[in-house]
Design a protein around this motif. Structure first.
Motif, PDB file in Angstrom:
ATOM      1  N   VAL A 105       0.825  -1.212   0.000  1.00  0.00           N
ATOM      2  CA  VAL A 105       0.000   0.000   0.000  1.00  0.00           C
ATOM      3  C   VAL A 105       0.852   1.252   0.000  1.00  0.00           C
ATOM      4  N   LEU A 106       1.858   1.284   0.888  1.00  0.00           N
ATOM      5  CA  LEU A 106       2.753   2.437   0.987  1.00  0.00           C
ATOM      6  C   LEU A 106       4.188   1.940   1.130  1.00  0.00           C
ATOM      7  N   GLU A 133     -20.180  10.302  -1.748  1.00  0.00           N
ATOM      8  CA  GLU A 133     -19.342  11.207  -0.967  1.00  0.00           C
ATOM      9  C   GLU A 133     -18.055  11.488  -1.739  1.00  0.00           C
ATOM     10  N   PRO A 134     -17.512  12.700  -1.642  1.00  0.00           N
ATOM     11  CA  PRO A 134     -16.286  13.005  -2.398  1.00  0.00           C
ATOM     12  C   PRO A 134     -15.151  12.018  -2.138  1.00  0.00           C
ATOM     13  N   TRP A 135     -14.909  11.662  -0.868  1.00  0.00           N
ATOM     14  CA  TRP A 135     -13.813  10.733  -0.567  1.00  0.00           C
ATOM     15  C   TRP A 135     -14.119   9.336  -1.113  1.00  0.00           C
ATOM     16  N   GLY A 136     -15.393   8.943  -1.062  1.00  0.00           N
ATOM     17  CA  GLY A 136     -15.786   7.645  -1.607  1.00  0.00           C
ATOM     18  C   GLY A 136     -15.666   7.617  -3.116  1.00  0.00           C
ATOM     19  N   GLU A 137     -16.031   8.707  -3.753  1.00  0.00           N
ATOM     20  CA  GLU A 137     -15.913   8.802  -5.213  1.00  0.00           C
ATOM     21  C   GLU A 137     -14.448   8.711  -5.632  1.00  0.00           C
ATOM     22  N   ASN A 138     -13.559   9.313  -4.833  1.00  0.00           N
ATOM     23  CA  ASN A 138     -12.127   9.233  -5.138  1.00  0.00           C
ATOM     24  C   ASN A 138     -11.637   7.780  -5.092  1.00  0.00           C
ATOM     25  N   ILE A 139     -12.115   7.040  -4.093  1.00  0.00           N
ATOM     26  CA  ILE A 139     -11.725   5.631  -3.969  1.00  0.00           C
ATOM     27  C   ILE A 139     -12.255   4.817  -5.148  1.00  0.00           C
ATOM     28  N   VAL A 140     -13.517   5.046  -5.492  1.00  0.00           N
ATOM     29  CA  VAL A 140     -14.132   4.320  -6.607  1.00  0.00           C
ATOM     30  C   VAL A 140     -13.381   4.600  -7.913  1.00  0.00           C
ATOM     31  N   ASP A 141     -13.094   5.857  -8.168  1.00  0.00           N
ATOM     32  CA  ASP A 141     -12.385   6.217  -9.400  1.00  0.00           C
ATOM     33  C   ASP A 141     -11.005   5.566  -9.465  1.00  0.00           C
ATOM     34  N   ALA A 142     -10.284   5.586  -8.334  1.00  0.00           N
ATOM     35  CA  ALA A 142      -8.944   5.002  -8.297  1.00  0.00           C
ATOM     36  C   ALA A 142      -9.003   3.485  -8.491  1.00  0.00           C
ATOM     37  N   LEU A 143     -10.010   2.839  -7.898  1.00  0.00           N
ATOM     38  CA  LEU A 143     -10.170   1.392  -8.062  1.00  0.00           C
ATOM     39  C   LEU A 143     -10.400   1.035  -9.530  1.00  0.00           C
ATOM     40  N   LEU A 144     -11.264   1.800 -10.196  1.00  0.00           N
ATOM     41  CA  LEU A 144     -11.552   1.543 -11.612  1.00  0.00           C
ATOM     42  C   LEU A 144     -10.307   1.774 -12.477  1.00  0.00           C
ATOM     43  N   ASP A 160       1.897   3.654 -11.906  1.00  0.00           N
ATOM     44  CA  ASP A 160       0.571   4.278 -11.888  1.00  0.00           C
ATOM     45  C   ASP A 160      -0.332   3.590 -10.863  1.00  0.00           C
ATOM     46  N   ILE A 161      -0.206   2.260 -10.746  1.00  0.00           N
ATOM     47  CA  ILE A 161      -1.007   1.534  -9.756  1.00  0.00           C
ATOM     48  C   ILE A 161      -0.651   1.989  -8.351  1.00  0.00           C
ATOM     49  N   THR A 162       0.650   2.145  -8.062  1.00  0.00           N
ATOM     50  CA  THR A 162       1.052   2.566  -6.721  1.00  0.00           C
ATOM     51  C   THR A 162       0.512   3.966  -6.399  1.00  0.00           C
ATOM     52  N   MET A 163       0.441   4.827  -7.393  1.00  0.00           N
ATOM     53  CA  MET A 163      -0.110   6.172  -7.161  1.00  0.00           C
ATOM     54  C   MET A 163      -1.602   6.093  -6.849  1.00  0.00           C
ATOM     55  N   GLN A 164      -2.314   5.243  -7.564  1.00  0.00           N
ATOM     56  CA  GLN A 164      -3.751   5.101  -7.308  1.00  0.00           C
ATOM     57  C   GLN A 164      -4.006   4.460  -5.938  1.00  0.00           C
ATOM     58  N   LEU A 165      -3.149   3.534  -5.533  1.00  0.00           N
ATOM     59  CA  LEU A 165      -3.283   2.933  -4.205  1.00  0.00           C
ATOM     60  C   LEU A 165      -3.095   3.970  -3.110  1.00  0.00           C
ATOM     61  N   THR A 166      -2.154   4.869  -3.313  1.00  0.00           N
ATOM     62  CA  THR A 166      -1.929   5.940  -2.337  1.00  0.00           C
ATOM     63  C   THR A 166      -3.172   6.819  -2.218  1.00  0.00           C
ATOM     64  N   ILE A 167      -3.805   7.110  -3.351  1.00  0.00           N
ATOM     65  CA  ILE A 167      -5.046   7.902  -3.334  1.00  0.00           C
ATOM     66  C   ILE A 167      -6.128   7.174  -2.551  1.00  0.00           C
ATOM     67  N   ILE A 168      -6.283   5.879  -2.806  1.00  0.00           N
ATOM     68  CA  ILE A 168      -7.299   5.087  -2.108  1.00  0.00           C
ATOM     69  C   ILE A 168      -7.044   5.112  -0.606  1.00  0.00           C
ATOM     70  N   TRP A 169      -5.811   4.829  -0.213  1.00  0.00           N
ATOM     71  CA  TRP A 169      -5.506   4.707   1.221  1.00  0.00           C
ATOM     72  C   TRP A 169      -5.629   6.045   1.936  1.00  0.00           C
ATOM     73  N   LYS A 170      -5.162   7.110   1.302  1.00  0.00           N
ATOM     74  CA  LYS A 170      -5.253   8.446   1.925  1.00  0.00           C
ATOM     75  C   LYS A 170      -6.707   8.835   2.132  1.00  0.00           C
ATOM     76  N   ASN A 171      -7.556   8.595   1.129  1.00  0.00           N
ATOM     77  CA  ASN A 171      -8.976   8.942   1.275  1.00  0.00           C
ATOM     78  C   ASN A 171      -9.654   8.088   2.336  1.00  0.00           C
ATOM     79  N   LEU A 172      -9.201   6.863   2.502  1.00  0.00           N
ATOM     80  CA  LEU A 172      -9.796   5.982   3.506  1.00  0.00           C
ATOM     81  C   LEU A 172      -9.445   6.440   4.912  1.00  0.00           C
TER      82      LEU A 172
END
Length: 295
Positions: A105-106, A133-144, A160-172
């Motif tokens: 994850v990090l 929710e904005p934070w939930g939408e960020n997670i959904v977008d990164a997952l897709l 690119d995957i590691t960057m999207q994982l960071t977005i998911i984890w930070k929003n969580l």
């Protein structure tokens, strides 16, 4: 990838390797009713999991809690948590599943501060991800995006995957989820896994309540309380359901017959096996066998 025959070991740990060729991560689409059991059976894994419902709705049980998740929303399921999923209202539920090793994850420098406290927390078996929710939408977008990256594998897709994982984890973790640690909850989870592991090793034998309780270091009454609280069933109903699950695989083998299967999974009466099977699947074992051989 669709995992149709859901394999777990005696402790209910999932045996599927959740990784691509190069990374400790896997992302795939699952249609719940296409699983061999008709649902995703109880299991756990060391990977953290993110789920996004893309069609229909599903009921998830994580440890002792249940939650309904519909299209556009998702779940974070923590490392080591027992969970199962069932389709709701014959909705043909389909979800995207992202499994990630916590260590991916990090970076290792950030892991002790920003990952360890959350995956060890006893108050975070899951988090509902609201796609509106904005934070939930960020997670959904990164997952897709991660799913697309794994499928298309453009140049540098691993970074690119590691960057999207960071977005998911930070929003969580940046949205008010404060980790807590209760030792009794950790002990309870381990005892439950020990009892289930014992059942899965001995399901074909005669099983007494004392045997199950002893596996978890509990009294008979405490054993029953654990099953009722965590799995919403009794120890013997769980044993019965597990025997039926194991029979599904055997019944799909052309050379087996119903009586042989009944005794192989722990029933001492063919008629009782047929009765319980019909109650569970709304068809007889023979009808199930014929249906599966034709399909």
């Amino acid at each position: 990838m669709q995992i149709k025959n859901f394999m777990v070991n005696q402790s209910l740990k999932e045996l599927t390797q959740h990784r691509t060729l190069d990374l400790p991560i896997a992302c795939y689409e699952t249609t719940i009713n296409q699983n061999i059991h008709g649902y995703i059976p109880l299991h756990w894994h060391e990977e953290i999991q993110f789920v996004l419902i893309v069609k229909g709705e599903a009921s998830f049980q994580i440890n002792e809690e249940k939650i309904i998740v519909g299209k556009g929303d998702g779940l974070f399921i923590n490392s080591g948590c027992l969970h199962l999923a069932e389709e709701r209202n014959q909705s043909g539920c389909v979800y995207i599943c992202l499994n990630v090793s916590p260590h991916f994850v990090l970076s290792q420098e950030l892991y002790p501060t920003y990952v360890t406290p959350y995956i060890q927390a006893t108050n975070l078996p899951y988090v509902f991800v609201n796609g509106n929710e904005p934070w939930g939408e960020n997670i959904v977008d990164a997952l897709l995006k991660i799913k697309q990256l794994i499928e298309q594998k453009p140049q540098y897709f691993e970074m690119d995957i590691t960057m999207q994982l960071t977005i998911i984890w930070k929003n969580l973790i940046f949205n008010g989820f404060q980790p807590e640690y209760v030792q009794t909850e950790i002990v309870k989870s381990e005892r439950m896994k020990q009892m289930l592991s014992w059942i899965h090793q001995h399901y074909a034998e005669k099983i007494m309540l004392e045997d199950i309780a002893r596996a978890g270091g509990l009294s008979r009454s405490e054993c029953c309380r654990y099953f009722k609280q965590i799995l919403k069933t009794t120890p013997f109903n769980y044993v019965m359901d597990y025997r039926i699950q194991k029979s599904l695989i055997l019944l799909q083998q052309p050379e087996t017959n119903v009586t042989e299967v009944a005794y192989q999974v722990g029933f001492n009466s063919t008629s009782y096996f047929i009765e319980k099977f019909r109650h569970s699947l709304n068809m007889t074992p023979l009808a199930y066998k014929k249906y599966k051989i034709k399909s």
